[in-house]
Design a protein around this motif. Structure first.
Motif, PDB file in Angstrom:
ATOM      1  N   LYS A  80       0.843  -1.310  -0.064  1.00  0.00           N
ATOM      2  CA  LYS A  80       0.201   0.076   0.061  1.00  0.00           C
ATOM      3  C   LYS A  80       0.849   1.271   0.006  1.00  0.00           C
ATOM      4  O   LYS A  80       0.299   2.260  -0.459  1.00  0.00           O
ATOM      5  N   TYR A  81       2.055   1.160   0.608  1.00  0.00           N
ATOM      6  CA  TYR A  81       2.833   2.235   0.594  1.00  0.00           C
ATOM      7  C   TYR A  81       4.393   1.946   0.043  1.00  0.00           C
ATOM      8  O   TYR A  81       4.661   0.932   0.106  1.00  0.00           O
ATOM      9  N   ALA A  82       5.178   2.840  -0.134  1.00  0.00           N
ATOM     10  CA  ALA A  82       6.733   2.546  -0.433  1.00  0.00           C
ATOM     11  C   ALA A  82       7.527   3.800   0.058  1.00  0.00           C
ATOM     12  O   ALA A  82       7.087   5.007   0.029  1.00  0.00           O
ATOM     13  N   ILE A  83       8.550   3.518   0.636  1.00  0.00           N
ATOM     14  CA  ILE A  83       9.539   4.446   1.066  1.00  0.00           C
ATOM     15  C   ILE A  83      10.903   4.071   0.183  1.00  0.00           C
ATOM     16  O   ILE A  83      11.356   3.072  -0.006  1.00  0.00           O
ATOM     17  N   THR A  84      11.282   5.078  -0.602  1.00  0.00           N
ATOM     18  CA  THR A  84      12.635   5.132  -1.095  1.00  0.00           C
ATOM     19  C   THR A  84      13.900   5.467  -0.125  1.00  0.00           C
ATOM     20  O   THR A  84      13.620   6.351   0.582  1.00  0.00           O
ATOM     21  N   PHE A  85      14.803   4.460  -0.159  1.00  0.00           N
ATOM     22  CA  PHE A  85      16.102   4.459   0.630  1.00  0.00           C
ATOM     23  C   PHE A  85      17.089   4.305  -0.037  1.00  0.00           C
ATOM     24  O   PHE A  85      17.372   3.199  -0.439  1.00  0.00           O
ATOM     25  N   ASP A  86      18.321   5.067   0.101  1.00  0.00           N
ATOM     26  CA  ASP A  86      19.470   4.886  -0.501  1.00  0.00           C
ATOM     27  C   ASP A  86      20.271   3.412   0.145  1.00  0.00           C
ATOM     28  O   ASP A  86      20.039   3.257   1.264  1.00  0.00           O
ATOM     29  N   ALA A  87      20.962   2.990  -0.809  1.00  0.00           N
ATOM     30  CA  ALA A  87      21.759   1.731  -0.426  1.00  0.00           C
ATOM     31  C   ALA A  87      23.124   1.819   0.066  1.00  0.00           C
ATOM     32  O   ALA A  87      23.753   0.951   0.789  1.00  0.00           O
ATOM     33  N   ASP A  88      23.563   3.152   0.312  1.00  0.00           N
ATOM     34  CA  ASP A  88      24.932   3.428   0.636  1.00  0.00           C
ATOM     35  C   ASP A  88      24.863   3.742   2.448  1.00  0.00           C
ATOM     36  O   ASP A  88      25.897   3.987   2.656  1.00  0.00           O
ATOM     37  N   ASP A  89      23.950   3.508   3.004  1.00  0.00           N
ATOM     38  CA  ASP A  89      23.792   3.763   4.336  1.00  0.00           C
ATOM     39  C   ASP A  89      24.096   5.339   4.805  1.00  0.00           C
ATOM     40  O   ASP A  89      24.463   5.369   5.924  1.00  0.00           O
ATOM     41  N   GLN A  90      23.709   6.089   3.918  1.00  0.00           N
ATOM     42  CA  GLN A  90      23.811   7.581   4.204  1.00  0.00           C
ATOM     43  C   GLN A  90      22.505   7.810   5.204  1.00  0.00           C
ATOM     44  O   GLN A  90      22.789   8.819   6.032  1.00  0.00           O
ATOM     45  N   HIS A  91      21.425   7.474   4.960  1.00  0.00           N
ATOM     46  CA  HIS A  91      20.233   7.588   5.633  1.00  0.00           C
ATOM     47  C   HIS A  91      20.144   7.033   6.961  1.00  0.00           C
ATOM     48  O   HIS A  91      20.459   5.887   7.231  1.00  0.00           O
ATOM     49  N   ASP A  92      19.512   7.622   8.039  1.00  0.00           N
ATOM     50  CA  ASP A  92      19.301   7.279   9.293  1.00  0.00           C
ATOM     51  C   ASP A  92      18.110   6.437   9.210  1.00  0.00           C
ATOM     52  O   ASP A  92      16.952   6.984   9.036  1.00  0.00           O
TER      53      ASP A  92
END
Length: 199
Positions: A80-92
């Protein structure tokens, strides 16, 4: 929101050093879907062994086409939902809970706002979108979406918009949106995808 309702879309290109760590961090919030954009390293195998849903491009297609395919998989699997998230571990990863909370409150899109932007072009584009729509960081790689919004447009991107077409569609159509301040870590090597979208 149930964990099974949320796809966490992770575009990845030669991210063998960080992909397992990222998957383990985000899997408590939703189902990780890794889209391997033609990596020449072990990204695909490592992501598969870490328990993610993984699809692989035989050739490198770029950021927008990679996420296009991620959204197709998410819709096909009835998320129902999607969150885009970087693969390089930059995001908390801990900030994912804030995105979930805002999506649960009826926001169709939630945009991350970085403390620092990478390039002057990003700053200028952000000034424009902030003045016109109140969006402070349209090029941030971390965003949350209702898949109803995605179905309304029919695709994530059609003209290599660096991850902004679906967001701008939502704003023009007066979908409810919100923003979340996020912190990012610097990566040690060069970004795999265009540097304008990192963070």
């Amino acid at each position: 929101m149930k964990r099974s309702d949320l796809a966490i879309l992770i575009p990845a290109f030669n991210e063998s050093k960080t992909i397992c760590s990222v998957i383990k961090k985000v899997e408590e919030y939703g189902i990780p879907i890794v889209i391997d954009d033609g990596s020449s390293d072990d990204t695909f195998v490592l992501a598969k062994n870490a328990g993610a849903i993984v699809i692989k491009h035989e050739i490198n297609l770029g950021y927008d086409k990679t996420l296009n395919n991620g959204f197709i998989i998410a819709l096909r699997n009835k998320f129902k939902y999607a969150i885009t998230f970087d693969a390089d571990d930059q995001h908390d990863h801990k900030i994912i809970s804030s995105f979930i909370n805002l999506l649960d409150k009826g926001n169709s899109v939630v945009c991350g706002v970085r403390q620092k932007k990478q390039r002057i072009s990003e700053v200028l584009f952000s000034i424009y979108t902030n003045l016109r729509w109140g969006i402070k960081d349209p090029l941030c790689g971390m965003k949350g979406y209702s898949l109803n919004l995605y179905e309304d447009l029919g695709y994530f991107d059609s003209y290599n918009s660096v991850g902004t077409e679906l967001l701008l569609f939502a704003l023009k159509k007066n979908y409810k949106f919100n923003q979340v301040s996020i912190s990012t870590k610097s990566r040690e090597d060069l970004p795999r995808f265009g540097s304008s979208i990192k963070g």
